[in-house]
Write a protein that holds these residues in place. Structure first.
Motif, mmCIF file in Angstrom:
data_model
loop_
_atom_site.group_PDB
_atom_site.id
_atom_site.type_symbol
_atom_site.label_atom_id
_atom_site.label_comp_id
_atom_site.label_asym_id
_atom_site.label_seq_id
_atom_site.Cartn_x
_atom_site.Cartn_y
_atom_site.Cartn_z
ATOM 1 N N GLN A 73 8.669 -44.074 -105.206
ATOM 2 C CA GLN A 73 8.935 -44.534 -103.638
ATOM 3 C C GLN A 73 10.359 -44.486 -103.447
ATOM 4 O O GLN A 73 11.155 -44.547 -102.742
ATOM 5 N N ARG A 119 -2.286 -53.257 -92.969
ATOM 6 C CA ARG A 119 -3.055 -54.177 -92.116
ATOM 7 C C ARG A 119 -3.154 -53.908 -90.768
ATOM 8 O O ARG A 119 -4.195 -54.009 -90.290
ATOM 9 N N GLY A 164 8.557 -55.123 -99.217
ATOM 10 C CA GLY A 164 7.372 -54.629 -99.869
ATOM 11 C C GLY A 164 7.280 -53.060 -100.256
ATOM 12 O O GLY A 164 6.322 -52.619 -100.365
ATOM 13 N N VAL A 201 -1.165 -48.984 -103.536
ATOM 14 C CA VAL A 201 -1.748 -47.788 -102.684
ATOM 15 C C VAL A 201 -0.972 -46.715 -103.292
ATOM 16 O O VAL A 201 0.106 -46.776 -103.283
ATOM 17 N N ARG A 223 -4.324 -53.430 -106.404
ATOM 18 C CA ARG A 223 -3.633 -52.239 -107.029
ATOM 19 C C ARG A 223 -2.414 -51.947 -106.250
ATOM 20 O O ARG A 223 -2.931 -51.911 -104.626
ATOM 21 N N MET A 259 -6.041 -51.917 -102.199
ATOM 22 C CA MET A 259 -5.477 -53.004 -101.573
ATOM 23 C C MET A 259 -6.431 -54.154 -101.897
ATOM 24 O O MET A 259 -5.967 -55.285 -102.446
ATOM 25 N N ARG A 279 8.068 -49.910 -103.812
ATOM 26 C CA ARG A 279 7.333 -50.517 -105.122
ATOM 27 C C ARG A 279 7.248 -49.699 -106.301
ATOM 28 O O ARG A 279 6.542 -50.413 -107.202
ATOM 29 N N ILE A 289 1.712 -44.429 -98.584
ATOM 30 C CA ILE A 289 2.894 -44.942 -98.174
ATOM 31 C C ILE A 289 3.902 -44.345 -97.700
ATOM 32 O O ILE A 289 4.715 -44.578 -96.764
ATOM 33 N N THR A 340 5.464 -52.256 -95.407
ATOM 34 C CA THR A 340 4.193 -51.525 -95.815
ATOM 35 C C THR A 340 2.889 -52.293 -95.733
ATOM 36 O O THR A 340 1.876 -51.628 -95.328
ATOM 37 N N ARG A 370 -4.973 -65.615 -97.876
ATOM 38 C CA ARG A 370 -5.225 -64.176 -97.692
ATOM 39 C C ARG A 370 -6.495 -63.807 -98.638
ATOM 40 O O ARG A 370 -6.439 -64.135 -99.898
ATOM 41 N N ARG A 384 -2.231 -58.145 -108.767
ATOM 42 C CA ARG A 384 -0.912 -57.867 -108.090
ATOM 43 C C ARG A 384 0.109 -58.167 -108.762
ATOM 44 O O ARG A 384 1.301 -57.573 -108.788
HETATM 45 P P1 AMP Z 1 2.055 -56.781 -99.232
HETATM 46 O O1 AMP Z 1 1.681 -57.310 -98.034
HETATM 47 O O2 AMP Z 1 3.323 -56.107 -99.265
HETATM 48 O O3 AMP Z 1 1.752 -57.629 -100.460
HETATM 49 O O4 AMP Z 1 0.835 -55.683 -99.393
HETATM 50 C C1 AMP Z 1 -0.332 -55.819 -99.632
HETATM 51 C C2 AMP Z 1 -1.010 -54.623 -100.549
HETATM 52 O O5 AMP Z 1 -0.812 -53.588 -99.733
HETATM 53 C C3 AMP Z 1 -0.458 -54.573 -101.781
HETATM 54 O O6 AMP Z 1 -1.195 -55.189 -102.691
HETATM 55 C C4 AMP Z 1 -0.900 -53.030 -101.965
HETATM 56 O O7 AMP Z 1 -2.291 -52.845 -102.412
HETATM 57 C C5 AMP Z 1 -0.489 -52.235 -100.692
HETATM 58 N N1 AMP Z 1 0.926 -51.979 -100.546
HETATM 59 C C6 AMP Z 1 1.741 -52.551 -99.741
HETATM 60 N N2 AMP Z 1 2.779 -51.906 -99.849
HETATM 61 C C7 AMP Z 1 2.954 -51.086 -100.723
HETATM 62 C C8 AMP Z 1 3.741 -50.041 -101.376
HETATM 63 N N3 AMP Z 1 4.975 -50.060 -101.019
HETATM 64 N N4 AMP Z 1 3.043 -49.285 -102.354
HETATM 65 C C9 AMP Z 1 2.103 -49.458 -102.691
HETATM 66 N N5 AMP Z 1 0.969 -50.422 -102.482
HETATM 67 C C10 AMP Z 1 1.444 -51.050 -101.403
#
Ligand code: AMP
Length: 188
Positions: free
Chosen positions: A92, A36, A85, A59, A57, A53, A88, A64, A31, A129, A140
């Motif tokens: 979900q 991205r 990911g 999303v 926090r 993001m 979360r 999602i 996700t 990043r 995070r």
């Molecule tokens: P990641 O690349 O999986 O670390 O995701 C980067 C950011 O995207 C996270 O810090 C969240 O803000 C958002 N994000 C990704 N996946 C989720 C999810 N399943 N639920 C909520 N936010 C998400």
């Protein structure tokens, strides 16, 4: 196979996902990566997700779940998916159960990559990043502890959780993941 990879930022989920995809030959549903991608495409979805993001926090679930629902209906997901990911939050996880049930595709299990916080912080210091800045990272990690860790119990109660030690080299961690997977492979 339908498998979930769970772990805090810096646990090596991205690296291990790439290896697992080659190993299992199933599509990847990250996700974070989808968000991205939406950002690069200048989409409205990303605009809605961006404040969360950028602050580290989560999303909101509806954004999602829309992404996941759309991806899961693509034909390549019929034979299996590696969820990275996601989920979360408990909301979900419950929504995923409903989606998979509707499509008649049970979950094989969830793999937790467990790494202690000191090692996580050290690993993340080596990445570049924008959401790895100290304050965002702290948020995070907090989001992981408060909102995602309860999923471990959710999947453990259902007999679907395996925890692997995420310390050591990527090869060592991958070997542990393959051992965990072999216990589910017969059912797939
Ligand atoms: P990641 O690349 O999986 O670390 O995701 C980067 C950011 O995207 C996270 O810090 C969240 O803000 C958002 N994000 C990704 N996946 C989720 C999810 N399943 N639920 C909520 N936010 C998400």
């Amino acid at each position: 196979m339908r498998i979930i990879l769970i772990g805090p930022p810096g646990a090596g989920k991205g690296t291990q996902s790439q290896r697992l995809l080659t190993h299992l030959g199933i599509p990847h549903l990250s996700t974070g990566e989808e968000l991205r991608k939406a950002c690069r495409a200048g989409s409205e979805t990303y605009e809605k997700a961006r404040p969360s993001m950028e602050s580290g926090r989560l999303v909101p679930d509806p954004i999602i779940l829309d992404l996941v629902n759309e991806r899961l209906h693509q034909p390549d997901c019929a034979n299996g998916v590696l969820f990275d990911g996601f989920p979360r939050t408990l909301g979900q996880a419950e929504a995923l159960d409903r989606m998979l049930e509707k499509q008649g595709m049970p979950l094989d299990g969830a793999i937790e990559i467990r790494v202690d916080e000191e090692l996580l912080i050290k690993r993340i210091a080596g990445r570049k990043r924008s959401d790895d800045l100290p304050e965002v990272l702290r948020q995070r990690l907090l989001a992981y502890r408060e909102q995602t860790e309860p999923l471990l119990e959710y999947y453990a109660e259902r007999g679907l959780l395996q925890t692997v030690d995420g310390s050591g080299t990527p090869d060592e961690v991958f070997a542990r993941i393959k051992t965990a997977l072999s216990t589910w492979a017969d059912k797939a």
